[in-house]
Enzyme design. Structure first.
Site, mmCIF file in Angstrom:
data_model
loop_
_atom_site.group_PDB
_atom_site.id
_atom_site.type_symbol
_atom_site.label_atom_id
_atom_site.label_comp_id
_atom_site.label_asym_id
_atom_site.label_seq_id
_atom_site.Cartn_x
_atom_site.Cartn_y
_atom_site.Cartn_z
ATOM 1 N N GLN A 92 0.591 -1.250 -0.198
ATOM 2 C CA GLN A 92 0.100 0.094 -0.135
ATOM 3 C C GLN A 92 0.803 1.290 0.048
ATOM 4 O O GLN A 92 0.412 2.370 -0.004
ATOM 5 C CB GLN A 92 -0.803 0.021 1.287
ATOM 6 C CG GLN A 92 -1.893 -1.259 1.428
ATOM 7 C CD GLN A 92 -2.601 -1.296 2.670
ATOM 8 O OE1 GLN A 92 -3.785 -0.662 2.840
ATOM 9 N NE2 GLN A 92 -1.932 -2.088 3.585
ATOM 10 N N VAL A 94 3.563 4.176 -1.060
ATOM 11 C CA VAL A 94 3.890 4.740 -2.226
ATOM 12 C C VAL A 94 5.309 5.437 -2.376
ATOM 13 O O VAL A 94 5.825 5.880 -3.311
ATOM 14 C CB VAL A 94 3.028 5.946 -2.344
ATOM 15 C CG1 VAL A 94 1.532 5.383 -2.451
ATOM 16 C CG2 VAL A 94 3.001 7.149 -1.569
ATOM 17 N N HIS A 110 -1.527 1.533 -4.353
ATOM 18 C CA HIS A 110 -1.916 2.938 -4.015
ATOM 19 C C HIS A 110 -1.045 3.830 -5.033
ATOM 20 O O HIS A 110 -1.193 5.106 -4.679
ATOM 21 C CB HIS A 110 -1.917 3.210 -2.587
ATOM 22 C CG HIS A 110 -2.851 2.727 -1.798
ATOM 23 N ND1 HIS A 110 -2.954 2.476 -0.471
ATOM 24 C CD2 HIS A 110 -4.069 1.719 -2.220
ATOM 25 C CE1 HIS A 110 -3.916 1.575 -0.275
ATOM 26 N NE2 HIS A 110 -4.854 1.418 -1.043
ATOM 27 N N CYS A 118 -0.818 12.661 -15.806
ATOM 28 C CA CYS A 118 -1.576 14.140 -16.491
ATOM 29 C C CYS A 118 -2.999 14.097 -16.228
ATOM 30 O O CYS A 118 -3.622 12.956 -16.548
ATOM 31 C CB CYS A 118 -1.042 14.170 -18.022
ATOM 32 S SG CYS A 118 -2.011 15.560 -18.514
ATOM 33 N N SER A 180 -2.711 -1.174 9.200
ATOM 34 C CA SER A 180 -3.873 -0.968 10.237
ATOM 35 C C SER A 180 -4.809 -2.055 9.862
ATOM 36 O O SER A 180 -6.014 -2.018 10.674
ATOM 37 C CB SER A 180 -4.200 0.327 10.579
ATOM 38 O OG SER A 180 -4.489 0.889 9.299
ATOM 39 N N ASN A 204 3.183 -6.565 13.235
ATOM 40 C CA ASN A 204 2.716 -5.323 13.799
ATOM 41 C C ASN A 204 2.868 -4.935 15.064
ATOM 42 O O ASN A 204 3.016 -5.828 16.039
ATOM 43 C CB ASN A 204 1.006 -5.266 13.614
ATOM 44 C CG ASN A 204 0.551 -3.858 13.202
ATOM 45 O OD1 ASN A 204 0.759 -2.876 13.936
ATOM 46 N ND2 ASN A 204 0.140 -3.758 11.971
HETATM 47 N N1 APR Z 1 6.746 -2.142 12.543
HETATM 48 C C1 APR Z 1 5.784 -2.801 12.031
HETATM 49 N N2 APR Z 1 4.335 -2.353 12.431
HETATM 50 C C2 APR Z 1 3.994 -0.799 12.633
HETATM 51 C C3 APR Z 1 5.629 0.083 12.834
HETATM 52 C C4 APR Z 1 6.718 -0.850 12.859
HETATM 53 N N3 APR Z 1 7.778 -0.429 13.108
HETATM 54 N N4 APR Z 1 5.087 1.096 13.031
HETATM 55 C C5 APR Z 1 3.779 1.341 13.107
HETATM 56 N N5 APR Z 1 3.274 0.020 12.709
HETATM 57 C C6 APR Z 1 1.712 -0.113 12.439
HETATM 58 C C7 APR Z 1 0.746 0.398 13.294
HETATM 59 O O1 APR Z 1 0.601 -0.435 14.528
HETATM 60 C C8 APR Z 1 -0.272 0.490 12.069
HETATM 61 O O2 APR Z 1 -1.129 -0.785 12.390
HETATM 62 O O3 APR Z 1 1.745 -0.109 11.132
HETATM 63 C C9 APR Z 1 0.145 0.251 10.883
HETATM 64 C C10 APR Z 1 0.291 1.525 10.075
HETATM 65 O O4 APR Z 1 -0.978 1.693 9.776
HETATM 66 P P1 APR Z 1 -1.512 3.169 8.911
HETATM 67 O O5 APR Z 1 -0.879 4.002 9.431
HETATM 68 O O6 APR Z 1 -3.024 2.816 9.029
HETATM 69 O O7 APR Z 1 -1.061 2.713 7.352
HETATM 70 P P2 APR Z 1 -1.683 1.796 6.403
HETATM 71 O O8 APR Z 1 -2.142 0.502 6.946
HETATM 72 O O9 APR Z 1 -0.513 1.306 5.206
HETATM 73 O O10 APR Z 1 -2.760 2.652 5.695
HETATM 74 C C11 APR Z 1 -3.461 2.097 4.451
HETATM 75 O O11 APR Z 1 -4.403 4.327 4.435
HETATM 76 O O12 APR Z 1 -4.201 6.648 4.325
HETATM 77 C C12 APR Z 1 -4.295 5.573 3.483
HETATM 78 O O13 APR Z 1 -3.435 5.272 1.395
HETATM 79 C C13 APR Z 1 -3.008 5.375 2.624
HETATM 80 O O14 APR Z 1 -1.878 3.272 2.033
HETATM 81 C C14 APR Z 1 -2.261 4.082 3.236
HETATM 82 C C15 APR Z 1 -3.649 3.195 3.483
#
Ligand code: APR
Length: 237
Positions: A92, A94, A110, A118, A180, A204
């Site tokens: 996910q 970028v 994503h 464009c 997440s 996680n």
């Molecule tokens: N190691 C493992 N997990 C981690 C770490 C780490 N060092 N640091 C944070 N996390 C976990 C957090 O607990 C959380 O569950 O990574 C996850 C990050 O979650 P988000 O910030 O929601 O990111 P993501 O799941 O990639 O979001 C999905 O949401 O906003 C949109 O397009 C955006 O691609 C993104 C999508």
């Protein structure tokens, strides 16, 4: 054995795998959505209303990512790819750090922050300048360029979607790292794999809505937990 080299394997990653490279995640304590409102920045209406502000925000994120290097978590994912003959990384993220760590067989759900698209002719180009020279960059056709990123309310590339769900439905092992598990359709990939009988392992820092699906949910940072998991299963890094 599920860790045998011929096991069809998928790794699904989210922002958590890049956190240890200094790139802010989206949710959680220091998450981007704590300080910035996605509805003002990461959606087509915001871009139509104020492309300059949206480009300034992406320029700021590109500046952070340009200084980031892949961490042990990215390296471990690249090692998993080398171990299994039939492997797909579905990310996910970028930021391009998986590619920088050597991952090759990957699908970017994503988009990619280093590409522009464009809004007139649809041309997709790579653009690495930091900072950007112009906050309303134009295509050679004169059209306004946008980040080649999937924004809230937009659909993913049908090809990438189709390939991602086909891989999830056919895999025997799925590692779900640093996501997440909230944003669709990515969050449905682990369920697809589970329903097809795959072994699911989550890495996680916290519990997620996907945790109950997992055969194993390892708590901790990807840069530490993933290498340990690979050592346990004799996957060379
Ligand atoms: N190691 C493992 N997990 C981690 C770490 C780490 N060092 N640091 C944070 N996390 C976990 C957090 O607990 C959380 O569950 O990574 C996850 C990050 O979650 P988000 O910030 O929601 O990111 P993501 O799941 O990639 O979001 C999905 O949401 O906003 C949109 O397009 C955006 O691609 C993104 C999508």
């Amino acid at each position: 054995m599920v860790w045998d080299k011929d096991t069809k394997t998928v790794v699904l990653t989210g922002a958590g795998v890049s956190a240890e490279s200094g790139i802010p995640t989206f949710r959680g304590e220091a998450g981007l959505w704590k300080n910035y409102r996605p509805e003002e920045l990461a959606n087509p209406q915001a871009f139509a209303r104020d492309p300059k502000t949206v480009w300034e925000w992406y320029d700021w994120r590109r500046g952070i990512i340009a200084k980031a290097v892949p961490n042990a978590g990215h390296q471990a994912v690249a090692a998993v790819e080398k171990h299994f003959s039939d492997f797909t990384l579905i990310t996910q993220n970028v930021d391009g750090l998986h590619q920088a760590a050597g991952s090759e067989r990957l699908l970017e759900l994503h988009g990619n922050i280093w590409k522009t698209r464009c809004t007139s002719c649809g041309a997709i180009e790579e653009e690495y300048s930091v900072p950007l020279k112009d906050f309303e960059p134009r295509c050679s056709c004169g059209g306004l360029l946008r980040p080649h990123i999937v924004w809230f309310g937009e659909s993913l590339s049908p090809q990438v979607m189709e390939e991602s769900f086909a891989c999830a439905a056919a895999c025997r092992l799925m590692l779900v790292v640093g996501t997440s598990g909230i944003v669709q359709p990515a969050a449905s990939l682990p369920l697809t794999a589970k329903e097809a009988g795959a072994v699911l392992i989550e890495v996680n820092a916290d519990e997620t809505p996907l945790t109950p699906l997992m055969d194993e949910s390892l708590r901790g940072s990807a840069g530490e937990v993933l290498p340990e998991l690979l050592r346990r299963h004799k996957v060379s890094i």
